[in-house]
Design a protein around this motif. Structure first.
Motif, PDB file in Angstrom:
ATOM      1  N   GLY A 251       0.782  -1.222   0.000  1.00 37.31           N
ATOM      2  CA  GLY A 251       0.000   0.000   0.000  1.00 37.31           C
ATOM      3  C   GLY A 251       0.813   1.269   0.000  1.00 37.31           C
ATOM      4  N   ALA A 252       2.150   1.164  -0.114  1.00 37.05           N
ATOM      5  CA  ALA A 252       2.984   2.364  -0.110  1.00 37.05           C
ATOM      6  C   ALA A 252       3.988   2.289  -1.243  1.00 37.05           C
ATOM      7  N   LEU A 253       4.364   3.474  -1.751  1.00 37.69           N
ATOM      8  CA  LEU A 253       5.360   3.521  -2.824  1.00 37.69           C
ATOM      9  C   LEU A 253       6.708   4.015  -2.307  1.00 37.69           C
ATOM     10  N   VAL A 254       6.825   4.135  -0.968  1.00 46.10           N
ATOM     11  CA  VAL A 254       8.105   4.536  -0.376  1.00 46.10           C
ATOM     12  C   VAL A 254       8.524   3.475   0.642  1.00 46.10           C
ATOM     13  N   SER A 255       9.809   3.488   0.990  1.00 50.02           N
ATOM     14  CA  SER A 255      10.325   2.574   2.009  1.00 50.02           C
ATOM     15  C   SER A 255      10.342   3.310   3.331  1.00 50.02           C
ATOM     16  N   ARG A 256       9.356   3.067   4.168  1.00 48.76           N
ATOM     17  CA  ARG A 256       9.303   3.784   5.436  1.00 48.76           C
ATOM     18  C   ARG A 256       9.102   2.838   6.610  1.00 48.76           C
ATOM     19  N   THR A 257       9.288   1.543   6.359  1.00 53.09           N
ATOM     20  CA  THR A 257       9.023   0.588   7.423  1.00 53.09           C
ATOM     21  C   THR A 257      10.315   0.205   8.125  1.00 53.09           C
ATOM     22  N   PHE A 258      10.356   0.461   9.425  1.00 56.05           N
ATOM     23  CA  PHE A 258      11.494   0.082  10.263  1.00 56.05           C
ATOM     24  C   PHE A 258      11.204  -1.313  10.800  1.00 56.05           C
TER      25      PHE A 258
ATOM     26  N   TYR B  70      -2.761  -5.698 -11.154  1.00 59.28           N
ATOM     27  CA  TYR B  70      -2.321  -4.431 -10.555  1.00 59.28           C
ATOM     28  C   TYR B  70      -0.872  -4.152 -10.929  1.00 59.28           C
ATOM     29  N   PRO B  71      -0.602  -3.802 -12.182  1.00 60.13           N
ATOM     30  CA  PRO B  71       0.797  -3.685 -12.615  1.00 60.13           C
ATOM     31  C   PRO B  71       1.613  -2.667 -11.806  1.00 60.13           C
ATOM     32  N   THR B  72       1.006  -1.602 -11.279  1.00 66.38           N
ATOM     33  CA  THR B  72       1.795  -0.601 -10.539  1.00 66.38           C
ATOM     34  C   THR B  72       2.256  -1.137  -9.187  1.00 66.38           C
ATOM     35  N   PHE B  73       1.335  -1.697  -8.421  1.00 61.51           N
ATOM     36  CA  PHE B  73       1.674  -2.175  -7.076  1.00 61.51           C
ATOM     37  C   PHE B  73       2.051  -3.657  -7.071  1.00 61.51           C
TER      38      PHE B  73
ATOM     39  N   SER C 281     -11.654   9.221  -3.427  1.00 62.70           N
ATOM     40  CA  SER C 281     -11.623   8.798  -4.812  1.00 62.70           C
ATOM     41  C   SER C 281     -11.711   7.285  -4.806  1.00 62.70           C
ATOM     42  N   GLN C 282     -11.971   6.752  -5.957  1.00 61.73           N
ATOM     43  CA  GLN C 282     -11.932   5.301  -6.074  1.00 61.73           C
ATOM     44  C   GLN C 282     -10.470   4.881  -5.894  1.00 61.73           C
ATOM     45  N   ARG C 283     -10.218   4.029  -4.894  1.00 57.83           N
ATOM     46  CA  ARG C 283      -8.829   3.584  -4.710  1.00 57.83           C
ATOM     47  C   ARG C 283      -8.397   2.797  -5.936  1.00 57.83           C
ATOM     48  N   SER C 284      -7.215   3.083  -6.421  1.00 62.46           N
ATOM     49  CA  SER C 284      -6.723   2.263  -7.521  1.00 62.46           C
ATOM     50  C   SER C 284      -5.267   1.917  -7.265  1.00 62.46           C
ATOM     51  N   TYR C 285      -4.961   0.673  -7.355  1.00 58.67           N
ATOM     52  CA  TYR C 285      -3.576   0.234  -7.168  1.00 58.67           C
ATOM     53  C   TYR C 285      -3.037  -0.371  -8.457  1.00 58.67           C
ATOM     54  N   LYS C 286      -3.751  -0.004  -9.560  1.00 60.35           N
ATOM     55  CA  LYS C 286      -3.284  -0.538 -10.836  1.00 60.35           C
ATOM     56  C   LYS C 286      -2.093   0.240 -11.244  1.00 60.35           C
TER      57      LYS C 286
END
Lengths: 250, 644, 245
Positions: free
Chosen positions: B156-163, B328-331, B639-644
């Motif tokens: 669900g995220a596009l950044v690395s923020r998990t410790f 879901y090609p993006t995620f 908005s409509q969630r999209s993870y495509k």
């Protein structure tokens, strides 16, 4: 497959205990050990008899609640496993399995397989922390910690406080448990300010609780579900000597 | 639906104005307790997980007296300990474009626009302080070779923020909070009561002033009075029986609070975690979660052909459907949990299960091992692979893991305002026990963040606003409200003990779980939910006629503990079904089959359901009343969630 | 708390005391064993070595007594700590496992430390009486009927080991010592805090090497004496006149 279970039953801390035998318990090889005890208990409850009392919670090998000595081995014959992760595929059809609680004067029996491990909590209360007020911390990256040190601290910190080290030790010693916390905090820079008082306080409390001493049999390491090694005991020893030399010099 | 007897006060107290300064302005506006007076106040904290332990320790540091309670034998065993993957924080140490705003945005969007914006923004703000605090306590987070903190990405995220701390982040964070708690116990500022279960909240003149507990060792029923009560008692995922929760997790504390006037918000928002070891047989007592972090390197697939029984190694790539990457090609494999779970269910419903006669999909590390090498994969996931092998007998190095969704976390919980106070003045709820921050779906690695945010950085300040208006030192356990509560506990125990049925409480719990999963699980329908209501009622009736609780009430009795919790789960199940039935939309983890888009995604109805639904107890045998807290989205436009 | 009270007081302190006193004895044993190898150089050489020791290392006879008291203190401390720890350990598990506790990894040397230690103490008393004090001088059984002569340590050794029964006792004691050291040396380093992985090789290296070397040295000498490898002592051997000053 069927097994015969001999389970320690003891109605209270001061009551006499004895083994109760459950013959021909039907089990599935894919069942965990605790699920086998569940099966026995569901049957007992349906018959209006009191179920076997045992501590358990996460059943994923991380909370440290479960534990019993199975056929003479803490957490049973599995390797690096808690009782909840021991599966019946480790046994054979027709086996007789003996189950009894951890035995140590610092772990008095509460009931059946349940023991009181609050002595472990008191050891931690005697210094197993870094005194840091919420909100007063510097930035997490202000103090670099090399990966090898961080990894070794993590090894020590994985202790789940189950008590298998004490149960498996010929002397019922809590040195592996105590040393794991002393070493975890003694390795990282954050733990340095209280390093001496920590080891002195925790070893004092460990002795006061009535645990035995270490005679380097390494049974604790072999029984530890997290594979914590006895090198941390050596580190505790060194820290204790260091702390004493330090206090003598002052 | 009945007209509510007493209207609930659902004033969220969330500050208006610019969201960036909302928390600062709020702290400025609320009342403080004079430092010299703090020691005159006592706060009860029930539960010692991340939220409870961190709150207890911090309140004690501030000078309050704390009475802490847990049902386990030690505060270190709370179920937070089992969280594997990590904790989010908007540190932007990776320089990949993260910020407080982005974490806020991701969380609101991930929750499918059903959370209060101001709460979520505050959560993102304090996330950075949590990491600092935990590092200072000595939590051994993973580090890179330069000695700096390492991060990984999560669903669900596009950044690395998990410790993270290997696959044991929850354990390490909990032990950090437990050590802080231990320090305060040693100093005498916290009095710890282990093996003690809260069975009633006591309300005196409209305010929570104590609790009634049962000492699980002796069966003794006792009252404890205080100036405020904090519930940090976790979620109710075990309503499904088969769940990744610990066996002891239960709804009892929250349920008793509900019956004393605390509104219960969004009970139907239950998260189904996509990567758990599949159900293998009735002998099982629970399901085991495999960290979501595995989806970073593992690829999810099923055979393209229905009923394909070939072993995975004999299915060539051309005949495999890597369906998450395809849809879901993006995620790709990192879509949020609800999306991944439903996709797995669709595959299985289409007959592409990989568990013969059961339900499951593959999570395959073949390509990761080829790309990174076996050692690197072992370094990242070694302990998870070991755990999987111990349970199933299969090594993920040799053959793909089999996974399937299972009940894991509950976004619903006691309704709380911006101060984390429930609808009962003086009664607070923190961590998973409240409903506040995750909306209809929680992002991975955000549970630990919220538990610690509440306990370390929010509650210890906001509780002062209430206490400052209270006369300190309430200790009158002889008050009629306490006596009544004690009587209620004793009566309930007596009733349970007097039943002489032929079934264990566990039997009814399994039945409830099956019913809830079937009708109120991953996918819900009006018909199914309507059919569930009389079934739950029937189950409740049978429970109170046919359960057998051996032993006695005035001694250690695990059968009695179980029976009491199951009884509450059954009652709770009814409210959960009602909530799912009335929420006629799909959002986040709540998926009503009638409300889906053409490509099977959740279709929200913002016009009619952009609100929290809060349920209030109206008395025994009376249907609960439903109230709403409207939600406003001033920053993240729905908005409509999209993870495509 | 200062360091002395910690040692008396804490279990770890007692272990440190055991380790330190144990290593002192290991050091002494190493010298003792090396000295015995001088037997192979003949009567004069060995007796010279013995005299060097007896005369207080050629310096001052009182030094010998100082050395002996030091060793006695080490042995005393070692035994005191062992007894105290054994008591603590017994108290730590007053109720034994009804079905018995199984070991996973421990070794026989580790398990036999207490009984082996007691055997070694008895042996030590016998050995001191037999060859250091000459209590059994003239005994047919223990000295082959020959007198014990303080200055002629070479002859004492050969006569003392002329009875195979006595020889076997010495060999058994040597094996027991080896077992004790096998666990003891590693344990001592461990207790004294050599935990760093860098030390692992040294710790296990010395843990293996020291017992093998010490036992090997002693066994060679005992077997040589029993097998008649050493030249028979010259009955006419007399200490040089200047020794008697």
């Amino acid at each position: 497959m069927k097994v015969t279970l001999k389970v320690w039953r003891q109605s209270g801390p001061d009551a006499e205990g004895a083994f109760e035998t459950f013959t021909d318990v039907p089990v599935d090889p894919a069942m965990s050990f605790l699920e086998m005890l569940d099966t026995v208990n569901v049957q007992l409850e349906a018959e209006g008899k009191e179920p076997v009392v045992f501590d358990h919670d996460c059943r994923e090998g991380i909370c440290g609640a479960c534990g019993a000595v199975v056929n003479g081995l803490a957490h049973g014959p599995g390797k690096r496993s808690t009782l909840c992760q021991l599966h019946l595929r480790s046994f054979n059809d027709g086996d007789e399995i003996t189950v009894e609680p951890w035995r140590a004067s610092a772990f008095p029996v509460v009931r059946d397989l349940m023991v009181d491990r609050s002595s472990f909590d008191r050891i931690i209360q005697a210094g197993g922390y870094v005194s840091v007020r919420t909100g007063s911390a510097p930035d997490g990256n202000a103090m670099p910690i090399g990966k090898p040190v961080a990894d070794r601290a993590m090894e020590a910190a994985t202790c789940i406080g189950c008590g298998a080290c004490v149960a498996a030790c010929p002397n019922a010693s809590a040195m592996l448990f105590t040393s794991a916390k002393v070493s975890h905090l003694g390795l990282v820079p954050q733990g340095q300010a209280e390093r001496d008082s920590r080891v002195l306080g925790m070893v004092d409390q460990m002795d006061a609780e009535g645990f035995g001493g270490c005679t380097n049999h390494r049974e604790c390491e072999a029984a530890c579900p997290k594979g914590i090694g006895v090198e941390y005991i050596a580190q505790l020893n060194r820290d204790l000597v260091r702390a004493n030399l330090g206090s003598a010099a002052k | 639906m009945n007209a509510p007897r007493t209207p609930l006060n659902l004033d969220s107290k969330a500050p208006d104005g610019p969201i960036e300064t909302a928390w600062d302005r709020h702290r400025q506006a609320i009342r403080l307790v004079n430092p010299a007076n703090k020691r005159k106040y006592t706060v009860i904290v029930v539960g010692t997980g991340l939220a409870g332990a961190s709150a207890s320790a911090t309140l004690a540091q501030l000078g309050y007296n704390v009475e802490a309670f847990c049902f386990q034998d030690s505060p270190r065993r709370a179920h937070s300990i089992a969280a594997q993957g990590g904790i989010n924080a908007a540190k932007n140490y990776q320089n990949d474009g993260d910020s407080v705003y982005r974490l806020f945005y991701d969380t609101v969007k991930g929750g499918d626009f059903r959370a209060r914006e101001q709460n979520v923004y505050r959560l993102a703000q304090v996330s950075v302080d949590i990491i600092d605090q935990c590092v200072a306590q000595g939590v051994p987070f993973a580090r890179d070779y330069g000695g700096m903190l390492a991060n990984r990405s999560f669903g669900g995220a596009l950044v690395s923020r998990t410790f993270y701390a290997r696959g044991q982040t929850g354990q390490q964070l909990l032990l950090g909070a437990y050590s802080a708690l231990s320090e305060q116990i040693a100093k005498g500022k916290v009095k710890m009561h282990t093996r003690t279960e809260m069975l009633e909240v006591v309300v005196v003149d409209g305010k929570a002033k104590g609790i009634v507990v049962r000492d699980l060792r002796t069966g003794a029923v006792r009252s404890h009075a205080a100036d405020a009560v904090v519930l940090a008692t976790g979620g109710y995922g075990n309503v499904f029986y088969f769940a990744t929760n610990a066996k002891g997790c239960n709804v009892t504390a929250a349920w008793r609070a509900y019956k004393k006037g605390a509104g219960f918000a969004n009970p139907c928002f239950t998260q189904i975690h996509p990567t758990c070891i599949p159900f293998m047989g009735e002998h099982q007592s629970k399901l085991t979660l495999m960290s979501e972090s595995l989806r970073n390197d593992g690829r999810v697939w099923v055979p393209k052909k229905q009923g394909d029984t070939r072993p995975p190694s004999q299915i060539p790539d051309a005949e495999r459907d890597y369906y998450l990457e395809r849809i879901y090609p993006t995620f790709g494999n990192l879509v949020p949990r609800d999306v991944a779970s439903r996709a797995a269910k669709r595959m299985v419903d289409e007959g592409k299960t990989v568990v013969p006669g059961g339900m499951g999909v593959y999570l395959d590390f073949r390509d990761a091992i080829a790309r990174l090498g076996r050692d690197a994969v072992a370094d990242r996931y070694g302990n998870l692979f070991e755990m999987y092998e111990r349970i199933t007998g299969d090594s993920p190095f040799e053959t793909p893991m089999k996974i399937y969704p299972a009940s894991h976390y509950t976004m619903g919980g006691l309704w709380v305002d911006y101060n984390l106070m429930t609808t009962v003045p003086g009664l607070y709820a923190v961590g998973e026990a409240n409903f506040s921050d995750h909306g209809a779906n929680r992002l991975g690695a955000s549970a630990l963040m919220q538990g610690l945010a509440d306990g370390y950085f929010v509650l210890p300040y906001t509780i002062g606003d209430f206490l400052a208006g209270e006369k300190a030192g309430f200790d009158d356990t002889s008050h009629a409200a306490f006596k009544d509560a004690e009587k209620a506990v004793a009566q309930r125990t007596d009733t349970l003990m007097s039943l002489s049925g032929t079934k264990s409480a566990d039997h009814f719990h399994r039945e409830l779980g099956h019913l809830m999963w079937e009708h109120c699980g991953m996918a819900r329908t009006k018909e199914g939910l309507e059919a569930a209501l009389p079934k739950v009622a029937d189950l409740k009736e049978r429970f109170w006629a046919e359960v057998n609780v051996p032993g006695s009430g005035d001694t250690l009795n695990q059968a009695l503990e179980r029976a009491g919790r199951v009884a509450d789960f059954i009652e709770f199940g009814e409210v959960m079904v009602r909530d799912a039935l009335t929420r006629e939309e799909s959002c986040g983890a709540h998926f009503r089959e009638e409300f889906q888009t053409a490509d099977n995604e959740a279709r929200r109805d913002d016009e009619n359901f952009q609100h929290g639904a809060i349920w209030a107890y109206e008395g025994e045998g009376v249907a609960p009343s439903r109230h709403i807290e409207p939600l406003e989205f001033r920053y993240v436009k729905p908005s409509q969630r999209s993870y495509k | 708390m200062n360091s002395v009270t910690t040692i008396v007081h804490s279990s770890v302190g007692k272990k440190v005391l055991m380790g330190v006193t144990g290593l002192i004895m290991v050091g002494w044993l190493t010298i003792h064993m090396a000295g015995h190898l001088i037997m192979f150089s003949g009567q004069d050489a060995y007796n010279n070595y013995a005299h060097f020791i007896q005369s207080g290392f050629g310096l001052e006879p009182a030094l010998l007594w100082g050395m002996r008291l030091f060793m006695l203190a080490a042995i005393g401390g070692h035994i005191w700590a062992a007894v105290a720890l054994t008591q603590q350990n017994a108290a730590a598990r007053p109720v034994a496992y009804a079905a018995g506790r199984q070991n996973r990894v421990t070794t026989y040397p580790a398990r036999l430390m207490r009984i082996g230690g007691m055997f070694l103490l008895l042996y030590l008393i016998f050995h001191l009486a037999h060859l250091t004090a000459g209590v059994l001088s003239g005994s047919e059984f223990a000295m082959g009927g020959k007198p014990w002569v303080k200055e002629d340590a070479y002859a004492n050794m050969i006569h003392g080991l002329s009875n195979p029964v006595i020889g076997v006792v010495y060999l058994l004691a040597t094996v027991a010592l080896g077992a004790h050291l096998r666990h003891g040396v590693w344990s001592a380093f461990h207790t004294l805090g050599l935990s760093d992985p860098r030390w692992d090789a040294i710790k296990s290296g010395l843990g293996n090497l020291v017992p093998v070397a010490i036992v090997g040295g002693f066994v060679v000498v005992v077997l040589a004496a029993m097998g008649g490898v050493f030249a028979p002592p010259d009955p006419a051997w007399h200490p040089p006149a200047h020794w008697l000053h």
